[in-house]
Each structure stands twice: as C-alpha cells, then as structure tokens.
Design a protein around this motif. Structure first.
Motif, PDB file in Angstrom:
ATOM      1  N   GLY A  94       0.833  -1.204   0.000  1.00 51.64           N
ATOM      2  CA  GLY A  94       0.000   0.000   0.000  1.00 51.64           C
ATOM      3  C   GLY A  94       0.869   1.256   0.000  1.00 51.64           C
ATOM      4  O   GLY A  94       1.923   1.291  -0.644  1.00 51.64           O
ATOM      5  N   GLN A  95       0.384   2.252   0.740  1.00 46.16           N
ATOM      6  CA  GLN A  95       1.079   3.543   0.753  1.00 46.16           C
ATOM      7  C   GLN A  95       2.487   3.429   1.338  1.00 46.16           C
ATOM      8  O   GLN A  95       3.452   3.926   0.762  1.00 46.16           O
ATOM      9  N   ILE A  96       2.574   2.778   2.492  1.00 43.89           N
ATOM     10  CA  ILE A  96       3.910   2.653   3.117  1.00 43.89           C
ATOM     11  C   ILE A  96       4.755   1.652   2.331  1.00 43.89           C
ATOM     12  O   ILE A  96       5.930   1.905   2.054  1.00 43.89           O
ATOM     13  N   GLY A  97       4.147   0.521   1.945  1.00 43.38           N
ATOM     14  CA  GLY A  97       4.894  -0.510   1.216  1.00 43.38           C
ATOM     15  C   GLY A  97       5.541   0.033  -0.048  1.00 43.38           C
ATOM     16  O   GLY A  97       6.720  -0.221  -0.323  1.00 43.38           O
ATOM     17  N   PHE A 154       4.908  -7.767  -1.744  1.00 48.07           N
ATOM     18  CA  PHE A 154       3.836  -8.774  -1.667  1.00 48.07           C
ATOM     19  C   PHE A 154       2.534  -8.112  -1.234  1.00 48.07           C
ATOM     20  O   PHE A 154       2.526  -7.275  -0.343  1.00 48.07           O
ATOM     21  N   ASP A 155       1.434  -8.490  -1.865  1.00 43.47           N
ATOM     22  CA  ASP A 155       0.126  -8.025  -1.398  1.00 43.47           C
ATOM     23  C   ASP A 155      -0.921  -9.034  -1.835  1.00 43.47           C
ATOM     24  O   ASP A 155      -0.710  -9.787  -2.795  1.00 43.47           O
ATOM     25  N   ILE A 156      -2.056  -9.036  -1.117  1.00 41.59           N
ATOM     26  CA  ILE A 156      -3.123  -9.966  -1.526  1.00 41.59           C
ATOM     27  C   ILE A 156      -3.943  -9.397  -2.678  1.00 41.59           C
ATOM     28  O   ILE A 156      -4.673 -10.129  -3.331  1.00 41.59           O
ATOM     29  N   GLU A 208      -1.502 -13.124  11.824  1.00 41.61           N
ATOM     30  CA  GLU A 208      -1.402 -14.592  11.927  1.00 41.61           C
ATOM     31  C   GLU A 208      -1.015 -15.202  10.573  1.00 41.61           C
ATOM     32  O   GLU A 208      -0.160 -16.078  10.508  1.00 41.61           O
ATOM     33  N   GLN A 209      -1.648 -14.691   9.502  1.00 46.46           N
ATOM     34  CA  GLN A 209      -1.306 -15.197   8.153  1.00 46.46           C
ATOM     35  C   GLN A 209       0.134 -14.854   7.785  1.00 46.46           C
ATOM     36  O   GLN A 209       0.897 -15.681   7.302  1.00 46.46           O
ATOM     37  N   VAL A 210       0.488 -13.590   8.014  1.00 41.54           N
ATOM     38  CA  VAL A 210       1.817 -13.113   7.617  1.00 41.54           C
ATOM     39  C   VAL A 210       2.901 -13.841   8.423  1.00 41.54           C
ATOM     40  O   VAL A 210       3.934 -14.248   7.870  1.00 41.54           O
ATOM     41  N   GLY A 243       9.323  -3.662  16.287  1.00 39.17           N
ATOM     42  CA  GLY A 243       8.258  -2.791  15.787  1.00 39.17           C
ATOM     43  C   GLY A 243       8.786  -1.387  15.550  1.00 39.17           C
ATOM     44  O   GLY A 243       9.620  -0.881  16.299  1.00 39.17           O
ATOM     45  N   MET A 244       8.283  -0.780  14.464  1.00 36.63           N
ATOM     46  CA  MET A 244       8.668   0.596  14.153  1.00 36.63           C
ATOM     47  C   MET A 244       7.602   1.555  14.673  1.00 36.63           C
ATOM     48  O   MET A 244       6.448   1.468  14.265  1.00 36.63           O
ATOM     49  N   ALA A 245       7.985   2.426  15.567  1.00 38.47           N
ATOM     50  CA  ALA A 245       7.112   3.503  16.042  1.00 38.47           C
ATOM     51  C   ALA A 245       7.959   4.631  16.614  1.00 38.47           C
ATOM     52  O   ALA A 245       7.769   5.797  16.290  1.00 38.47           O
TER      53      ALA A 245
HETATM   54  O1  TXD Z   1       4.299   4.203  13.292  1.00 37.99           O
HETATM   55  C1  TXD Z   1       3.675   3.299  12.809  1.00 37.99           C
HETATM   56  N1  TXD Z   1       3.918   2.052  13.179  1.00 37.99           N
HETATM   57  C2  TXD Z   1       2.637   3.550  11.776  1.00 37.99           C
HETATM   58  C3  TXD Z   1       1.732   2.486  11.434  1.00 37.99           C
HETATM   59  C4  TXD Z   1       2.541   4.793  11.117  1.00 37.99           C
HETATM   60  C5  TXD Z   1       1.617   4.964  10.102  1.00 37.99           C
HETATM   61  C6  TXD Z   1       0.708   3.902   9.657  1.00 37.99           C
HETATM   62  N2  TXD Z   1       0.791   2.725  10.439  1.00 37.99           N
HETATM   63  C7  TXD Z   1       0.049   1.526  10.040  1.00 37.99           C
HETATM   64  O2  TXD Z   1       0.718   0.909   8.931  1.00 37.99           O
HETATM   65  C8  TXD Z   1      -1.354   1.711   9.525  1.00 37.99           C
HETATM   66  O3  TXD Z   1      -2.254   1.930  10.584  1.00 37.99           O
HETATM   67  C9  TXD Z   1      -1.578   0.400   8.816  1.00 37.99           C
HETATM   68  O4  TXD Z   1      -1.929  -0.599   9.750  1.00 37.99           O
HETATM   69  C10 TXD Z   1      -0.205   0.051   8.237  1.00 37.99           C
HETATM   70  C11 TXD Z   1      -0.073   0.243   6.736  1.00 37.99           C
HETATM   71  O5  TXD Z   1      -0.353   1.570   6.371  1.00 37.99           O
HETATM   72  P1  TXD Z   1      -0.541   1.971   4.827  1.00 37.99           P
HETATM   73  O6  TXD Z   1      -0.826   3.422   4.797  1.00 37.99           O
HETATM   74  O7  TXD Z   1       0.553   1.425   3.999  1.00 37.99           O
HETATM   75  O8  TXD Z   1      -1.911   1.196   4.493  1.00 37.99           O
HETATM   76  P2  TXD Z   1      -2.466   0.734   3.056  1.00 37.99           P
HETATM   77  O9  TXD Z   1      -2.075   1.715   2.008  1.00 37.99           O
HETATM   78  O10 TXD Z   1      -3.908   0.437   3.260  1.00 37.99           O
HETATM   79  O11 TXD Z   1      -1.674  -0.625   2.770  1.00 37.99           O
HETATM   80  C12 TXD Z   1      -1.941  -1.788   3.457  1.00 37.99           C
HETATM   81  C13 TXD Z   1      -1.822  -2.908   2.450  1.00 37.99           C
HETATM   82  C14 TXD Z   1      -2.922  -2.875   1.364  1.00 37.99           C
HETATM   83  O12 TXD Z   1      -2.327  -2.792   0.081  1.00 37.99           O
HETATM   84  C15 TXD Z   1      -3.669  -4.201   1.564  1.00 37.99           C
HETATM   85  O13 TXD Z   1      -4.118  -4.779   0.341  1.00 37.99           O
HETATM   86  C16 TXD Z   1      -2.601  -5.044   2.217  1.00 37.99           C
HETATM   87  O14 TXD Z   1      -1.954  -4.168   3.125  1.00 37.99           O
HETATM   88  N3  TXD Z   1      -3.111  -6.201   2.947  1.00 37.99           N
HETATM   89  C17 TXD Z   1      -2.435  -7.364   2.979  1.00 37.99           C
HETATM   90  N4  TXD Z   1      -1.258  -7.730   2.452  1.00 37.99           N
HETATM   91  C18 TXD Z   1      -0.847  -8.983   2.655  1.00 37.99           C
HETATM   92  N5  TXD Z   1      -1.555  -9.882   3.381  1.00 37.99           N
HETATM   93  C19 TXD Z   1      -2.739  -9.552   3.928  1.00 37.99           C
HETATM   94  N6  TXD Z   1      -3.437 -10.451   4.643  1.00 37.99           N
HETATM   95  C20 TXD Z   1      -3.220  -8.238   3.743  1.00 37.99           C
HETATM   96  N7  TXD Z   1      -4.344  -7.576   4.146  1.00 37.99           N
HETATM   97  C21 TXD Z   1      -4.261  -6.331   3.645  1.00 37.99           C
END
Ligand code: TXD
Length: 319
Positions: free
Chosen positions: A12-15, A33-35, A101-103, A143-145
């Motif tokens: 997603g955005q961070i990835g 990797f993404d689903i 759990e899946q990851v 964990g990153m925070a």
């Molecule tokens: O400081 C910190 N730790 C954080 C955490 C700061 C900012 C955001 N933080 C958290 O990171 C946020 O609350 C989310 O839980 C994660 C990811 O944030 P992002 O902005 O990248 O979210 P997106 O853009 O929704 O991306 C999440 C991706 C999306 O593409 C989904 O399709 C995918 O996760 N996704 C999965 N991938 C693999 N496997 C499974 N099961 C899965 N479920 C969803």
C-alpha cells in the motif's frame, strides 16, 4: 557478494514508499507482496522503470505468493488496514490481528532467518502477535514507532528553535502515539538538553508541552488532513533506517518496540525502548533510570499495551 533481499508484506502507501527508498538507497533487491493482485506487480514495475533515471540497480518484483519471500534478509510488514478519521489505532485490532497470523505463518515458512520489522497498527500489539505467530526469535522481530515519533518530535523542535533537524536529538519511550513518553532531559540540540534550553530562554515550558502534545497526536494530525489514509512518507523512512542499520551492521541506537525480558520492570511484551540494531538484530536494550514522573508515564503506557495484548489473546487464544 550477492545483493541483500528485502521482502515487503503489504504494497500500500507505506509498502510502495519503502520499495522506492530501498531502491534509491540500493539496500538490495525488493519483493513487494500483497493480496490485491496487480497492485504489487504494478508498483514494482513502475519503480523498476524509475531506476535508470535515478541510477540504482535493484531487482523489483511484485507478487501475491509468499514463496517469493524465500531467503529474504529483511521483511517489513505493513499489511492490514490503516485508520480512517475518528478511528483510534486500537480500533484496528480485530482485522489486523488475523492478518498478522497469516503473515507470521508465511514468514516462518519462507523467511525464517529474516530480520522482521512490523509497522502495522496497533503497533505494540501487532509486533507481539507477529513474533508469536512466526515463532522467530524475539531479537529478530521489532516494531517501528519510536523512530517516527522521535522524528516528529525532532522536526517540531527544529522548527521551534530555527535550527537544523540534524542537530536535534529526541528520546522517546513507551507505546506508539497517544501514550508515548518523551524524555525532555535526554532530548537535545547539539547536546544541550531541552530543560537547559528553556533556562536559556530558547523556548518556554508551555511551548514545549504543546510540542509534546502535537507529537503524541502526530498520526491523527496527518489522518485528519489526508482523510483517506494515514502517514506514509515518514513511517517508511523510519523503517528503512532500522533495516539499513541491520543490513550494514551499523549498530545504530534507535527507539523501537522491542521484546522486553525484565528491563524497565517489563517482561514478555513489546514496548518502545532504545535499542542497538546490528547484524544480530536487536543486540542490546538500553535501560536508563527514570525519575518518578517519567516512570509513572511509562507504566501508564505499558498498561495500555498490556490491555491491547489481552484483547489479542481473547480474540486469538492460540497466540
Ligand atoms: O508508526 C507506525 N507504526 C505507523 C503504522 C505509522 C503509520 C501507519 N501505520 C500503520 O501501517 C497503519 O495503521 C496500517 O496498519 C499500516 C499500513 O499503512 P498503509 O498506509 O501502507 O496502508 P495501506 O495503504 O492500506 O496498505 C496496506 C496494504 C494494502 O495494500 C492491503 O491490500 C494489504 O496491506 N493487505 C495485505 N497484504 C498482505 N496480506 C494480507 N493479509 C493483507 N491484508 C491487507
């Protein structure tokens, strides 16, 4: 020497930003990797097509198969759902716990030797769940925070003092965000602690308190502005700093959610503390003495994390 391999679970955005930074810094080859089929492949190809312009050599691959994480040196996990305006990080627990759990199972099967950095919220509970479900050694799962929280704090302080962000250091402990514990006496401008800067008239205690509150609310401030997601540039930069310290054995001292075994009076859970990250993962936990007020704030933060972990155990008793 072969290139390192970096697995990114969640594209997603961070990835996507992680993949871009890993490429620009030539940290290694990247597997996204993404689903959601197509998104990781599309982002990987788009980024690969930027590499001739920016002049970096890295293979970028998008996938929906865990097998492609095989042999990864670092895995960074952002999979899950982010916050929407009005939601707390803790509201995400049910959905994201299942994702962990899946990851965790995927990492255990294909990348058991990796250094794993969890970013998914609620962070301190999700990193715990990821370690439990993957069964990897606790020193290889962090964990990153804290790097993000302290970067926000550093940025606000640099703005207040009108000095370079490079010369501002910040020290934070505890859980992510709302309950983080900033330690002003260990936060400095070029080595001068914040309480001394107040005495020197650089700022006031009131202004400092406001900056601390803004730092705690830093995530919500961005969510409120973006409306459709949460912060991603600064979180990605923060995780890359941790990955780089591991891959290059830099032994940086960074605040991370780490598995504690009695340090700070905490046993068996993950809480944000300063750690040394090197080739062995979390090589050392830095334990400083806290005064009474700091300890009280830290304990409050630890109790909040314990509450989240209890909630996880209720939802998933097998963890
Ligand atoms: O400081 C910190 N730790 C954080 C955490 C700061 C900012 C955001 N933080 C958290 O990171 C946020 O609350 C989310 O839980 C994660 C990811 O944030 P992002 O902005 O990248 O979210 P997106 O853009 O929704 O991306 C999440 C991706 C999306 O593409 C989904 O399709 C995918 O996760 N996704 C999965 N991938 C693999 N496997 C499974 N099961 C899965 N479920 C969803």
């Amino acid at each position: 020497m072969a290139r390192s391999k970096i697995g990114l679970v969640g594209a997603g955005q961070i990835g996507g930003t992680l993949a871009h930074l890993a490429g620009l810094k030539e940290l290694g080859d990247v597997v996204l990797f993404d689903i959601v089929d197509g998104v990781p492949q599309g982002k990987a190809l788009d980024l690969a097509e930027s590499s001739p312009v920016d002049g970096f050599d890295a293979k970028l691959k998008g996938t929906s198969s865990y097998e492609d994480l095989g042999g990864a040196d670092v895995v960074i996990v952002t999979a899950g759902v982010p916050r929407k305006p009005g939601m707390s990080r803790d509201d995400l627990i049910g959905v994201n716990l299942k994702v962990m759990e899946q990851v965790g199972a995927g990492i255990a099967k294909y990348a058991p030797d990796a250094f794993v950095i969890c970013i998914t919220n609620p962070l301190d509970a999700m990193v715990w769940a990821l370690q439990q479900s993957s069964g990897l050694k606790p020193e290889k799962v962090v964990g990153m925070a804290g790097v993000l929280d302290s970067s926000r704090f550093r940025y606000f302080l640099a703005e207040e003092f009108n000095v370079s962000v490079e010369d501002v250091t910040a020290f934070v402990l505890g859980g992510h965000g709302d309950t983080m514990v900033p330690l002003p006496r260990y936060s400095t401008v070029a080595g001068i602690p914040l309480p001394d800067l107040v005495k020197m008239g650089w700022t006031t205690k009131e202004k400092l308190d406001k900056i601390i509150q803004r730092t705690r609310d830093g995530g919500a401030e961005i969510v409120g502005l973006l409306k459709t997601g949460s912060a991603f540039y600064a979180p990605a930069a923060s995780a890359i700093a941790m990955a780089e310290s591991y891959l290059k054995d830099k032994k940086r001292v960074l605040p991370c959610a780490a598995h504690l075994t009695g340090q700070y009076g905490v046993d068996g859970i993950y809480v944000g503390v300063p750690v040394v990250i090197g080739a062995a993962g979390v090589e050392r936990i830095v334990e400083i003495e806290l005064d009474r007020a700091e300890k009280a704030e830290f304990d409050k933060s630890v109790n909040a994390v314990k509450g989240l972990i209890e909630a996880c155990k209720t939802i998933a008793p097998n963890l």
